[in-house]
Design a protein around this motif. Structure first.
Motif, mmCIF file in Angstrom:
data_model
loop_
_atom_site.group_PDB
_atom_site.id
_atom_site.type_symbol
_atom_site.label_atom_id
_atom_site.label_comp_id
_atom_site.label_asym_id
_atom_site.label_seq_id
_atom_site.Cartn_x
_atom_site.Cartn_y
_atom_site.Cartn_z
ATOM 1 N N ILE A 217 -6.390 68.862 91.318
ATOM 2 C CA ILE A 217 -7.015 67.906 91.936
ATOM 3 C C ILE A 217 -6.226 66.675 92.204
ATOM 4 O O ILE A 217 -5.621 66.409 90.952
ATOM 5 C CB ILE A 217 -8.493 67.606 91.476
ATOM 6 C CG1 ILE A 217 -9.396 68.803 91.864
ATOM 7 C CG2 ILE A 217 -9.072 66.468 91.965
ATOM 8 C CD1 ILE A 217 -10.132 69.235 90.569
ATOM 9 N N GLU A 218 -6.112 66.221 93.133
ATOM 10 C CA GLU A 218 -5.156 64.937 93.318
ATOM 11 C C GLU A 218 -5.463 63.785 92.166
ATOM 12 O O GLU A 218 -6.423 63.660 92.035
ATOM 13 C CB GLU A 218 -5.222 64.341 94.806
ATOM 14 C CG GLU A 218 -4.059 64.833 95.660
ATOM 15 C CD GLU A 218 -4.287 64.203 97.060
ATOM 16 O OE1 GLU A 218 -4.437 63.215 97.075
ATOM 17 O OE2 GLU A 218 -3.999 64.959 97.980
ATOM 18 N N MET A 220 -5.324 63.947 89.091
ATOM 19 C CA MET A 220 -6.104 64.298 88.037
ATOM 20 C C MET A 220 -5.753 63.974 86.510
ATOM 21 O O MET A 220 -6.798 63.934 85.695
ATOM 22 C CB MET A 220 -6.213 65.812 88.184
ATOM 23 C CG MET A 220 -5.034 66.444 87.570
ATOM 24 S SD MET A 220 -5.107 68.249 87.685
ATOM 25 C CE MET A 220 -6.482 68.709 86.459
ATOM 26 N N ALA A 222 -5.771 60.678 85.988
ATOM 27 C CA ALA A 222 -6.722 59.682 86.117
ATOM 28 C C ALA A 222 -6.514 58.444 85.064
ATOM 29 O O ALA A 222 -7.131 58.046 84.182
ATOM 30 C CB ALA A 222 -7.958 60.128 85.846
ATOM 31 N N ARG A 224 -4.340 58.680 82.381
ATOM 32 C CA ARG A 224 -3.812 59.361 80.958
ATOM 33 C C ARG A 224 -2.463 58.751 80.567
ATOM 34 O O ARG A 224 -2.212 58.401 79.393
ATOM 35 C CB ARG A 224 -4.110 60.619 80.899
ATOM 36 C CG ARG A 224 -5.637 60.885 80.705
ATOM 37 C CD ARG A 224 -6.052 62.318 80.362
ATOM 38 N NE ARG A 224 -7.467 62.513 80.445
ATOM 39 C CZ ARG A 224 -8.309 62.504 81.497
ATOM 40 N NH1 ARG A 224 -7.872 62.300 82.668
ATOM 41 N NH2 ARG A 224 -9.548 62.565 81.312
#
Lengths: 316, 370
Positions: A217-218, A220, A222, A224
């Motif tokens: 998922i684009e 993904m 997020a 991290r």
């Protein structure tokens, strides 16, 4: 479900912390050699998408991991050329790498969105060890990439502090001019450390797309990758502390959900806002930053003295 | 130093070029011969067309529109950030390219749509999920709570323990309304069913959403529902051998053994209707909130574990909603603290539903205070 909550919480912290741990270990290598790479997020994303695509094509998750390592390493090579050979500003180059990686990963993954991963990493219980009370469930009932991270932490620890190469690596990060005059290949050391950093960030990304939330998922990761950069400071450039730190950082997030899910049973914890839990790792990082600001302490905890400064042989 | 700037410039070019292809606003036009004579319609999306969720569903609507009305030529711009500068620029550009109708498919475009609409009174703007209108700008959305109610029935019938879980994104009325409708649906077939809610505070983080799902399963939940844009919660249920409901689009291929069904958007027929009305000059700047009847929202395909009995029950309830015999938020309704909120014989108004800020009886969880 029969396990006590605290065991579940710690076990979750380990899985949630593993992508952070890989990326942070890589960044420790990079920064120990005196190069700051803020492109971790971009390298993770490219690792995640390449690992995913390679697994789709080959139907084998290990091929996916190797592809992710290669992709992360190649991304890091861009940073290495720019910041070591061309002596570009490391902050600018690293930020550009993150933006570049975000776009590149979206572009590459576009036609693959929505396809499930054919060969995912599944948890494997290690015989004997997983039967240990508490500890077994927390550390020895995960997938192979988690076990691999334990091995890499130990190897990195030994390498950095107990081998000649590790000594050279630290020397280059402290004072590249002195290291150079001692005959240590500064450029080679920096190049290899930066590339190792990218390889490990790639694995961290692949852990997300192949084991933790198997799909692409684009964007993904997020954020991290940024947590991993903060984590390196929190861990004061030490692999062992990075392990502890990544589990704290990873565990804090899932703690929020557990509190909500418990509802009445955890009413004493209920007033902790999820937003507070989200910023908690960064508060810890800032506290560590404050604590290590004093120059003498910097020496003791091992902030590489030449971190962020390009080395120019001619200006020696 | 000179070298440094050369490198920096090159890097920035490379970055812009690649992000442009990936997430940026690359316009893609479907190729067609005689452009001049065609009626031009444009869409702007908040995500990539391949997100398997929200934007994907809108893009399927666009493709349907082009198929249904051959004289229409569509253009779309994906991954447009929800800020004034970007949205306004893209909208303005689409107007200049001669588009007659522009669909803006995310809440955050609202102010940009109104601003550009005022400048170009001859172009029709349609904004999804917003509340501001202009003479040439209307809004549209679907009554997704009706499909959520049906999903609740499927969940209530398939749960052994009656403990249901719901991974929810943000505490806004749209999400709260969905949770409430789902709970009422589940309790209509299993009066003891409860729905446990966990907030993630994100629309889009598969790892976090999966973690939230796992935390619910640890608490004994055996059917998982979600108001998120990724299949994370569905995967959490599948890993634990539990059942789940998807959202936005058919999520069965992520977890074939777990997904029962899920509310799915179908924007195509509505897009056709709007474009036709503009072509015939019958368009008005209405605020459309499409019911199940219009097919804009419905339940997706069922997984193999859903029995015929359940399918039949859902079909009959669906018909009742369509015929207006069944209202989802029909009194008496109590909130989850036991207080009566809607008296018997009363049905909640649209305004009340759009401002939902309380949970119905049976929901376990809290709405975070602002």
């Amino acid at each position: 479900m029969s396990d006590p909550l605290i065991v579940i919480l710690f076990a979750t912290a380990v899985t949630a912390g593993t992508p952070l741990l890989y990326a942070a270990l890589g960044e420790i290598f990079t920064e120990r050699s005196g190069v700051l790479n803020l492109g971790v997020e971009g390298m993770m994303l490219v690792g995640a998408v390449v690992g995913y695509i390679a697994t789709l094509q080959s139907q084998n998750h290990w091929i996916g991991v190797f592809a992710a390592m290669a992709a992360g390493g190649l991304m890091a090579l861009i940073h290495a050329v720019l910041s070591i050979t061309l002596r570009a500003n490391q902050v600018v180059s690293g930020l550009a790498l993150t933006i570049f990686g975000t776009g590149l990963s979206s572009y590459m993954g576009k036609s693959f969105v929505g396809q499930p991963v054919p060969d995912q990493f599944k948890p494997i219980d290690i015989p004997v060890l997983s039967q240990l009370p508490y500890i077994g469930k927390i550390f020895f009932s995960h997938d192979a990439l988690v076990y691999l991270s334990f091995v890499i932490v130990a190897a990195a620890w030994v390498f950095i502090f107990y081998t000649r190469w590790g000594l050279n690596l630290r020397a280059v990060g402290e004072n590249p001019a002195a290291a150079d005059s001692m005959g240590i290949p500064v450029y080679l050391t920096r190049y290899s450390s930066v590339i190792i950093g990218g390889v490990l960030a790639g694995v961290g990304g692949a852990y997300l797309s192949l084991a933790y939330a198997p799909s692409w998922i684009e964007h993904m990761t997020a954020g991290r990758g940024w947590i991993a950069v903060a984590l390196v400071i929190f861990a004061v450039w030490h692999p062992g502390k990075a392990l502890v730190g990544s589990y704290i950082f990873g565990g804090v997030d899932s703690l929020g959900f557990r509190i909500q899910a418990l509802g009445e049973k955890a009413s004493f914890l209920k007033d902790i806002s999820p937003f507070f839990l989200q910023m908690f790792p960064y508060i810890l990082t800032m506290i560590v930053l404050i604590l290590i600001t004093a120059e003498t302490k910097k020496r003791r905890v091992g902030t590489p003295a030449s971190l962020g400064i390009p080395y120019d042989r001619e200006e020696r | 130093m000179k070298k440094f700037f050369v490198v920096l410039t090159l890097l920035i070019f490379a970055t812009v070029a690649l992000t442009g292809c990936g997430g940026g606003d690359k316009t893609a036009t479907s190729d067609a011969g005689n452009e001049q004579e065609k009626f031009k319609v444009a869409f702007i999306y908040v995500g990539p067309v391949g997100d398997a969720g929200w934007t994907y569903a809108h893009d399927k609507g666009r493709q349907y529109l082009e198929k249904e009305i051959p004289n229409v030529k569509t253009t779309f711009v994906e991954s447009v950030p929800e800020n004034m500068a970007d949205a306004e620029r893209v909208l303005e550009q689409l107007v200049q390219e001669g588009n007659k109708v522009i669909f803006a498919t995310s809440f955050g475009y609202m102010d940009a749509v109104i601003k550009v609409a005022k400048r170009h009174p001859d172009v029709i703007f349609m904004h999804c999920s917003g509340y501001k209108t202009e003479k040439n700008a209307g809004t549209y959305f679907g009554r997704d709570y009706q499909a959520r109610y049906l999903a609740g029935i499927v969940a209530g019938k398939n749960s052994k323990s009656g403990d249901l879980g719901y991974v929810a994104a943000m505490p806004i009325p749209e999400v709260i309304r969905g949770i409430n409708a789902y709970t009422l649906g589940a309790r209509s077939v299993n009066p003891n069913a409860t729905v446990k809610v966990v907030w993630t505070n994100t629309w889009f983080d598969p790892a976090k959403e999966k973690e939230a799902g796992k935390s619910l399963i640890e608490q004994g939940v055996d059917v998982m529902a979600q108001h998120q844009d990724t299949p994370g919660p569905v995967q959490a249920a599948a890993d634990a051998g539990k059942l789940a409901l998807g959202y936005n689009s058919d999520m069965r291929n992520f977890a074939p053994d777990a997904v029962l069904t899920g509310p799915v958007w179908n924007w195509g027929p509505y897009y056709v209707e709007v474009v036709k009305s503009v072509m015939d000059n019958t368009w008005t700047n209405e605020q459309y909130w499409g019911p199940l009847k219009d097919g804009i929202i419905d339940l997706g395909p069922y997984g193999p574990m859903v029995t015929k009995d359940v399918k039949d029950l859902v079909a009959s309830k669906r018909q009742e909603i369509i015929d207006g015999r069944l209202e989802v938020f029909n009194g008496p309704l109590k909130d989850n603290a036991g207080k009566e909120r809607v008296p018997a014989g009363k049905v909640m108004t649209d305004k009340e539903m759009l401002e939902f800020n309380w949970f119905v009886e049976g929901v376990i969880g809290e709405i975070p205070k602002k």
